[in-house]
Design a protein around this motif. Structure first.
Motif, PDB file in Angstrom:
ATOM      1  N   ALA A 127       1.128  -0.957   0.003  1.00  0.00           N
ATOM      2  CA  ALA A 127       0.189  -0.137   0.143  1.00  0.00           C
ATOM      3  C   ALA A 127       0.837   1.365   0.135  1.00  0.00           C
ATOM      4  CB  ALA A 127      -0.670  -0.102   1.015  1.00  0.00           C
ATOM      5  N   PRO A 128       0.616   2.365  -0.602  1.00  0.00           N
ATOM      6  CA  PRO A 128       1.133   3.535  -0.694  1.00  0.00           C
ATOM      7  C   PRO A 128       0.924   4.112   0.791  1.00  0.00           C
ATOM      8  CG  PRO A 128      -0.881   4.179  -1.707  1.00  0.00           C
ATOM      9  CD  PRO A 128      -0.751   2.481  -1.491  1.00  0.00           C
ATOM     10  N   LEU A 129       2.032   5.394   1.049  1.00  0.00           N
ATOM     11  CA  LEU A 129       2.064   6.094   2.217  1.00  0.00           C
ATOM     12  C   LEU A 129       0.728   6.894   2.215  1.00  0.00           C
ATOM     13  CD1 LEU A 129       5.535   7.189   2.471  1.00  0.00           C
ATOM     14  CD2 LEU A 129       4.492   5.911   4.260  1.00  0.00           C
ATOM     15  N   PRO A 130      -0.033   6.966   3.303  1.00  0.00           N
ATOM     16  CA  PRO A 130      -1.058   7.823   3.487  1.00  0.00           C
ATOM     17  C   PRO A 130      -0.429   9.391   3.396  1.00  0.00           C
ATOM     18  CG  PRO A 130      -0.612   6.767   5.518  1.00  0.00           C
ATOM     19  CD  PRO A 130       0.314   6.232   4.475  1.00  0.00           C
ATOM     20  N   GLU A 131      -1.300  10.408   3.155  1.00  0.00           N
ATOM     21  CA  GLU A 131      -1.072  11.834   3.092  1.00  0.00           C
ATOM     22  C   GLU A 131      -0.954  12.151   4.597  1.00  0.00           C
ATOM     23  OE1 GLU A 131      -0.321  13.842   0.562  1.00  0.00           O
ATOM     24  OE2 GLU A 131      -0.708  12.052  -0.666  1.00  0.00           O
ATOM     25  N   PRO A 132      -0.004  12.924   4.894  1.00  0.00           N
ATOM     26  CA  PRO A 132       0.155  13.451   6.261  1.00  0.00           C
ATOM     27  C   PRO A 132      -0.855  14.542   6.638  1.00  0.00           C
ATOM     28  CG  PRO A 132       1.707  14.413   4.959  1.00  0.00           C
ATOM     29  CD  PRO A 132       1.141  13.493   3.925  1.00  0.00           C
ATOM     30  N   ILE A 133      -1.333  14.150   7.986  1.00  0.00           N
ATOM     31  CA  ILE A 133      -2.248  15.284   8.722  1.00  0.00           C
ATOM     32  C   ILE A 133      -1.564  16.237   9.263  1.00  0.00           C
ATOM     33  CG2 ILE A 133      -4.138  15.291  10.248  1.00  0.00           C
ATOM     34  CD1 ILE A 133      -4.502  12.525   9.749  1.00  0.00           C
ATOM     35  N   THR A 134      -1.767  17.494   8.844  1.00  0.00           N
ATOM     36  CA  THR A 134      -0.942  18.847   9.302  1.00  0.00           C
ATOM     37  C   THR A 134      -1.932  19.712   9.835  1.00  0.00           C
ATOM     38  OG1 THR A 134      -0.934  19.792   6.980  1.00  0.00           O
ATOM     39  CG2 THR A 134       0.725  18.275   7.718  1.00  0.00           C
ATOM     40  N   GLU A 135      -3.117  19.582   9.620  1.00  0.00           N
ATOM     41  CA  GLU A 135      -4.342  20.563   9.908  1.00  0.00           C
ATOM     42  C   GLU A 135      -4.580  20.391  11.421  1.00  0.00           C
ATOM     43  OE1 GLU A 135      -8.682  21.593   8.983  1.00  0.00           O
ATOM     44  OE2 GLU A 135      -7.336  20.934   7.416  1.00  0.00           O
ATOM     45  N   PRO A 136      -4.263  21.248  12.518  1.00  0.00           N
ATOM     46  CA  PRO A 136      -4.374  21.264  13.843  1.00  0.00           C
ATOM     47  C   PRO A 136      -5.598  20.756  14.343  1.00  0.00           C
ATOM     48  CG  PRO A 136      -3.399  23.246  13.454  1.00  0.00           C
ATOM     49  CD  PRO A 136      -3.841  22.761  12.077  1.00  0.00           C
ATOM     50  N   ALA A 137      -6.869  21.135  13.628  1.00  0.00           N
ATOM     51  CA  ALA A 137      -8.311  21.042  13.939  1.00  0.00           C
ATOM     52  C   ALA A 137      -8.566  19.493  13.657  1.00  0.00           C
ATOM     53  CB  ALA A 137      -9.269  21.852  13.123  1.00  0.00           C
ATOM     54  N   THR A 138      -7.773  19.091  12.783  1.00  0.00           N
ATOM     55  CA  THR A 138      -8.123  17.602  12.311  1.00  0.00           C
ATOM     56  C   THR A 138      -7.196  16.687  13.396  1.00  0.00           C
ATOM     57  OG1 THR A 138      -8.261  18.086  10.003  1.00  0.00           O
ATOM     58  CG2 THR A 138      -7.764  15.739  10.595  1.00  0.00           C
ATOM     59  N   LEU A 139      -6.126  17.007  13.703  1.00  0.00           N
ATOM     60  CA  LEU A 139      -5.273  16.352  14.679  1.00  0.00           C
ATOM     61  C   LEU A 139      -5.970  16.352  16.108  1.00  0.00           C
ATOM     62  CD1 LEU A 139      -1.867  17.687  14.010  1.00  0.00           C
ATOM     63  CD2 LEU A 139      -2.685  15.360  13.700  1.00  0.00           C
ATOM     64  N   ALA A 140      -6.678  17.309  16.474  1.00  0.00           N
ATOM     65  CA  ALA A 140      -7.547  17.280  17.826  1.00  0.00           C
ATOM     66  C   ALA A 140      -8.632  16.260  17.694  1.00  0.00           C
ATOM     67  CB  ALA A 140      -8.039  18.746  18.002  1.00  0.00           C
ATOM     68  N   ARG A 141      -9.164  15.924  16.519  1.00  0.00           N
ATOM     69  CA  ARG A 141     -10.496  15.094  16.327  1.00  0.00           C
ATOM     70  C   ARG A 141     -10.189  13.710  16.079  1.00  0.00           C
ATOM     71  NH1 ARG A 141     -11.813  19.053  12.611  1.00  0.00           N
ATOM     72  NH2 ARG A 141     -12.025  17.396  11.201  1.00  0.00           N
ATOM     73  N   LEU A 142      -8.759  13.244  15.868  1.00  0.00           N
ATOM     74  CA  LEU A 142      -8.652  11.741  15.434  1.00  0.00           C
ATOM     75  C   LEU A 142      -9.136  11.020  16.545  1.00  0.00           C
ATOM     76  CD1 LEU A 142      -4.756  12.011  14.641  1.00  0.00           C
ATOM     77  CD2 LEU A 142      -6.575  11.953  13.125  1.00  0.00           C
ATOM     78  N   ASP A 143      -9.845   9.948  15.987  1.00  0.00           N
ATOM     79  CA  ASP A 143     -10.463   8.799  16.809  1.00  0.00           C
ATOM     80  C   ASP A 143      -9.811   7.522  15.949  1.00  0.00           C
ATOM     81  OD1 ASP A 143     -12.133   7.173  18.075  1.00  0.00           O
ATOM     82  OD2 ASP A 143     -13.938   7.532  16.544  1.00  0.00           O
ATOM     83  N   VAL A 144      -8.937   7.007  16.894  1.00  0.00           N
ATOM     84  CA  VAL A 144      -8.283   5.814  16.559  1.00  0.00           C
ATOM     85  C   VAL A 144      -8.907   4.455  17.234  1.00  0.00           C
ATOM     86  CG1 VAL A 144      -6.086   4.733  16.482  1.00  0.00           C
ATOM     87  CG2 VAL A 144      -6.108   7.191  16.313  1.00  0.00           C
ATOM     88  N   ARG A 145      -9.104   3.387  16.204  1.00  0.00           N
ATOM     89  CA  ARG A 145      -9.630   2.366  16.702  1.00  0.00           C
ATOM     90  C   ARG A 145      -8.633   1.101  16.606  1.00  0.00           C
ATOM     91  NH1 ARG A 145     -15.302   3.250  16.340  1.00  0.00           N
ATOM     92  NH2 ARG A 145     -15.735   5.055  17.078  1.00  0.00           N
ATOM     93  N   ARG A 146      -8.690   0.135  17.636  1.00  0.00           N
ATOM     94  CA  ARG A 146      -7.809  -0.783  17.575  1.00  0.00           C
ATOM     95  C   ARG A 146      -8.564  -2.056  17.021  1.00  0.00           C
ATOM     96  NH1 ARG A 146      -4.896  -3.078  22.796  1.00  0.00           N
ATOM     97  NH2 ARG A 146      -6.687  -4.637  22.963  1.00  0.00           N
ATOM     98  N   ARG A 147      -8.010  -3.107  16.386  1.00  0.00           N
ATOM     99  CA  ARG A 147      -8.736  -4.279  16.037  1.00  0.00           C
ATOM    100  C   ARG A 147      -7.720  -5.540  16.146  1.00  0.00           C
ATOM    101  NH1 ARG A 147      -9.066  -6.656   9.865  1.00  0.00           N
ATOM    102  NH2 ARG A 147     -10.174  -8.564  10.651  1.00  0.00           N
ATOM    103  N   ASP A 148      -7.976  -6.308  17.207  1.00  0.00           N
ATOM    104  CA  ASP A 148      -7.179  -7.466  17.404  1.00  0.00           C
ATOM    105  C   ASP A 148      -7.381  -8.474  16.529  1.00  0.00           C
ATOM    106  OD1 ASP A 148      -6.650  -6.166  19.720  1.00  0.00           O
ATOM    107  OD2 ASP A 148      -8.083  -7.044  21.116  1.00  0.00           O
TER     108      ASP A 148
END
Length: 70
Positions: free
Chosen positions: A36-57
């Motif tokens: 898979a290619p690299l994802p685009e970096p997230i540089t916008e501060p508003a987007t960084l504050a709303r990150l919702d990361v989920r874990r899949r076992d």
């Protein structure tokens, strides 16, 4: 890890190979996954504050994959 039979062993090996090739970052190639290619970096501060990361076992919790929730 104990395996019940050959089918169980093959399932675990296939699951690990899928995780290794499709999800796990590789340090040697700028953290790019091999298939898979690299994802685009997230540089916008508003987007960084709303990150919702989920874990899949996977494999009963032996492997963990992390994804950003939509």
């Amino acid at each position: 890890m104990l395996f019940y039979n050959r089918a169980h062993l093959l399932h675990a090996l296939c699951e690990y190979a899928r995780h290794h090739n499709a999800h796990r970052p590789h340090r040697g190639v700028a953290n790019a996954r091999p298939l898979a290619p690299l994802p685009e970096p997230i540089t916008e501060p508003a987007t960084l504050a709303r990150l919702d990361v989920r874990r899949r076992d996977r494999l009963g919790g032996i492997l963990h994959e992390y994804h950003q929730a939509a």
